[in-house]
Design a protein around this motif. Structure first.
Motif, PDB file in Angstrom:
ATOM      1  N   PHE A 225       0.832  -1.207   0.000  1.00 36.16           N
ATOM      2  CA  PHE A 225       0.000   0.000   0.000  1.00 36.16           C
ATOM      3  C   PHE A 225       0.868   1.260   0.000  1.00 36.16           C
ATOM      4  N   TRP A 226       0.506   2.200  -0.858  1.00 34.33           N
ATOM      5  CA  TRP A 226       1.189   3.482  -0.942  1.00 34.33           C
ATOM      6  C   TRP A 226       0.262   4.464  -1.636  1.00 34.33           C
ATOM      7  N   ILE A 227       0.564   5.745  -1.522  1.00 32.19           N
ATOM      8  CA  ILE A 227      -0.180   6.775  -2.246  1.00 32.19           C
ATOM      9  C   ILE A 227       0.829   7.685  -2.943  1.00 32.19           C
ATOM     10  N   PRO A 228       0.503   8.173  -4.137  1.00 30.49           N
ATOM     11  CA  PRO A 228       1.473   8.971  -4.909  1.00 30.49           C
ATOM     12  C   PRO A 228       1.969  10.204  -4.174  1.00 30.49           C
ATOM     13  N   GLU A 229       1.073  10.845  -3.401  1.00 27.75           N
ATOM     14  CA  GLU A 229       1.438  12.101  -2.756  1.00 27.75           C
ATOM     15  C   GLU A 229       2.445  11.930  -1.632  1.00 27.75           C
ATOM     16  N   GLU A 230       2.782  10.692  -1.257  1.00 22.54           N
ATOM     17  CA  GLU A 230       3.846  10.471  -0.278  1.00 22.54           C
ATOM     18  C   GLU A 230       5.192  10.984  -0.781  1.00 22.54           C
ATOM     19  N   ILE A 231       5.325  11.077  -2.074  1.00 21.82           N
ATOM     20  CA  ILE A 231       6.612  11.408  -2.679  1.00 21.82           C
ATOM     21  C   ILE A 231       6.613  12.877  -3.098  1.00 21.82           C
ATOM     22  N   SER A 232       7.580  13.620  -2.645  1.00 21.76           N
ATOM     23  CA  SER A 232       7.678  15.033  -2.997  1.00 21.76           C
ATOM     24  C   SER A 232       8.205  15.195  -4.420  1.00 21.76           C
ATOM     25  N   LEU A 233       7.496  15.994  -5.205  1.00 25.06           N
ATOM     26  CA  LEU A 233       7.939  16.281  -6.570  1.00 25.06           C
ATOM     27  C   LEU A 233       8.280  17.764  -6.732  1.00 25.06           C
ATOM     28  N   GLY A 234       8.594  18.407  -5.600  1.00 25.92           N
ATOM     29  CA  GLY A 234       8.869  19.839  -5.637  1.00 25.92           C
ATOM     30  C   GLY A 234      10.024  20.215  -6.547  1.00 25.92           C
ATOM     31  N   GLN A 235      11.073  19.391  -6.561  1.00 29.09           N
ATOM     32  CA  GLN A 235      12.234  19.689  -7.393  1.00 29.09           C
ATOM     33  C   GLN A 235      12.036  19.251  -8.839  1.00 29.09           C
ATOM     34  N   ASP A 236      11.055  18.369  -9.074  1.00 25.70           N
ATOM     35  CA  ASP A 236      10.908  17.818 -10.420  1.00 25.70           C
ATOM     36  C   ASP A 236      10.386  18.839 -11.426  1.00 25.70           C
ATOM     37  N   LYS A 237       9.634  19.811 -10.945  1.00 25.01           N
ATOM     38  CA  LYS A 237       9.191  20.887 -11.829  1.00 25.01           C
ATOM     39  C   LYS A 237      10.403  21.634 -12.382  1.00 25.01           C
ATOM     40  N   LEU A 238      11.363  21.931 -11.516  1.00 27.24           N
ATOM     41  CA  LEU A 238      12.584  22.613 -11.954  1.00 27.24           C
ATOM     42  C   LEU A 238      13.377  21.725 -12.908  1.00 27.24           C
ATOM     43  N   HIS A 239      13.452  20.416 -12.565  1.00 28.71           N
ATOM     44  CA  HIS A 239      14.178  19.485 -13.436  1.00 28.71           C
ATOM     45  C   HIS A 239      13.538  19.416 -14.819  1.00 28.71           C
ATOM     46  N   TYR A 240      12.213  19.332 -14.840  1.00 26.84           N
ATOM     47  CA  TYR A 240      11.492  19.204 -16.114  1.00 26.84           C
ATOM     48  C   TYR A 240      11.771  20.403 -17.017  1.00 26.84           C
ATOM     49  N   ASP A 241      11.738  21.588 -16.423  1.00 23.24           N
ATOM     50  CA  ASP A 241      11.979  22.796 -17.212  1.00 23.24           C
ATOM     51  C   ASP A 241      13.401  22.852 -17.761  1.00 23.24           C
TER      52      ASP A 241
END
Length: 352
Positions: A53-69
């Motif tokens: 059991f897990w939920i996606p929001e457990e994982i922080s994606l704060g830096q991934d927006k910067l990485h994507y750009d």
């Protein structure tokens, strides 16, 4: 050719002796007698799937927006295509698994397929969470629509859907075996070029949160692979008459076509434009994987010359002990919440 009928919702007169219980074509009360399962592997697999059991929001994606750009244009284009394809695969599984489950006449397997259906929906939520975290609403819609507007992906997705539709249109024992093979291929082949792309980005410090999401998804998909492996083996034992040499070759040909499609997809989506990956590596990796998938269900591998893993770095991301330190953020992640006595082909050693 024997036609299958949907099972009754409740049949109190069903033969509940072990000899009367079969994967398909049997009688069932539909009572979940989990202390009296016919298949010994089913309850350990149930516990393992529930512990994941897990939920996606457990994982922080704060830096991934910067990485994507900051991704190279080719990396961003490939990222969008791969996400769209994975959304399609999980969406199709969520919708189609109940069509298969309707003809399965062992409650313990019904239960496992229901858990898988939930997990496929969770994966779609995870991809949605990824997109919401890195791009705006308009771009999210555009990425989702790549699966139905990109001519290459549309052609490929139609083929996958047609394999499932064949069983919906005509339910036979052979048709059930083929739709199981189609699911097995989807779970064991079609996801993995995409997974390798995200793991490859992460090893270069890009989109590391997404890489962790993929690890969680990958964990679930491995249990789905184990489910269909075991279902396939049981069907082969219970319905040996359909597994003629000609039919086994037909199943191997399904894998052969899947490998060709996945290699073409790698050439189209990746090409030789991505740091650390190229179309040749993807080709060898998919062939290498297919050998393990076929051997696991008792079929002869197609590519015996592929004996070395061409992408060994992926093993860093796919070690699935119960508790692992997150490779990217150095925090403890509990992939499973408790112990299990299930041996999923030695999970940590399984070639992904």
């Amino acid at each position: 050719m024997q036609t299958l009928n949907p099972k009754a919702l409740f049949n109190p007169d069903a033969d509940t002796r072990e000899s009367g219980r079969t994967l398909i074509g049997g009688e069932t009360t539909n009572l979940m007698m989990l202390s009296n399962n016919k298949y010994r592997w089913s309850f350990p697999l149930y516990k393992t799937m529930m512990q994941n059991f897990w939920i996606p929001e457990e994982i922080s994606l704060g830096q991934d927006k910067l990485h994507y750009d900051r991704l190279e244009p080719a990396e961003r284009e490939t990222f969008d295509k791969v996400i769209s394809f994975l959304v399609f695969l999980d969406s199709l599984q969520t919708v189609n698994l109940p069509n298969i489950n309707e003809y399965v006449t062992l409650p313990e397997v019904n239960l496992l397929l229901n858990i898988q259906t939930y997990q496929e929906a969770l994966h779609s939520q995870s991809y949605g969470y990824i997109l919401e975290s890195i791009v705006g609403a308009q771009r999210q819609r555009e990425i989702y629509e790549i699966a139905i507007k990109d001519p290459y992906l549309l052609r490929r997705n139609r083929y996958i859907a047609d394999c499932y539709q064949e069983f919906i249109d005509e339910q036979t024992e052979k048709g059930f075996a083929k739709v199981m093979m189609a699911n097995y291929i989807l779970e064991g082949i079609y996801f993995y070029a995409g997974f390798s792309f995200f793991y490859n980005l992460a090893r270069f410090g890009k989109m590391t949160g997404v890489g962790t999401e993929i690890k969680y998804i990958n964990r679930d998909e491995l249990t789905h692979l184990a489910l269909f492996q075991n279902m396939f083996r049981e069907l082969r034992s219970e319905c040996p008459g359909i597994f003629t040499p000609a039919f086994e070759e037909e199943l191997r040909d399904m894998m052969r076509r899947a490998v060709a499609h996945e290699i073409e997809w790698g050439e189209y989506a990746f090409g030789d434009r991505i740091q650390g990956l190229n179309s040749g590596l993807i080709r060898d990796y998919i062939r290498y994987l297919s050998n393990f998938r076929l051997e696991a269900i008792g079929l002869t591998p197609l590519y015996p010359e592929e004996v070395e893993d061409p992408l060994p770095f992926i093993r860093q991301f796919t070690q699935f002990n119960q508790t692992k330190t997150d490779f990217f953020e150095e925090k403890v992640i509990n992939y499973a919440k408790g112990g299990s006595d299930l041996d999923l082909d030695a999970l940590d050693d399984f070639e992904l």
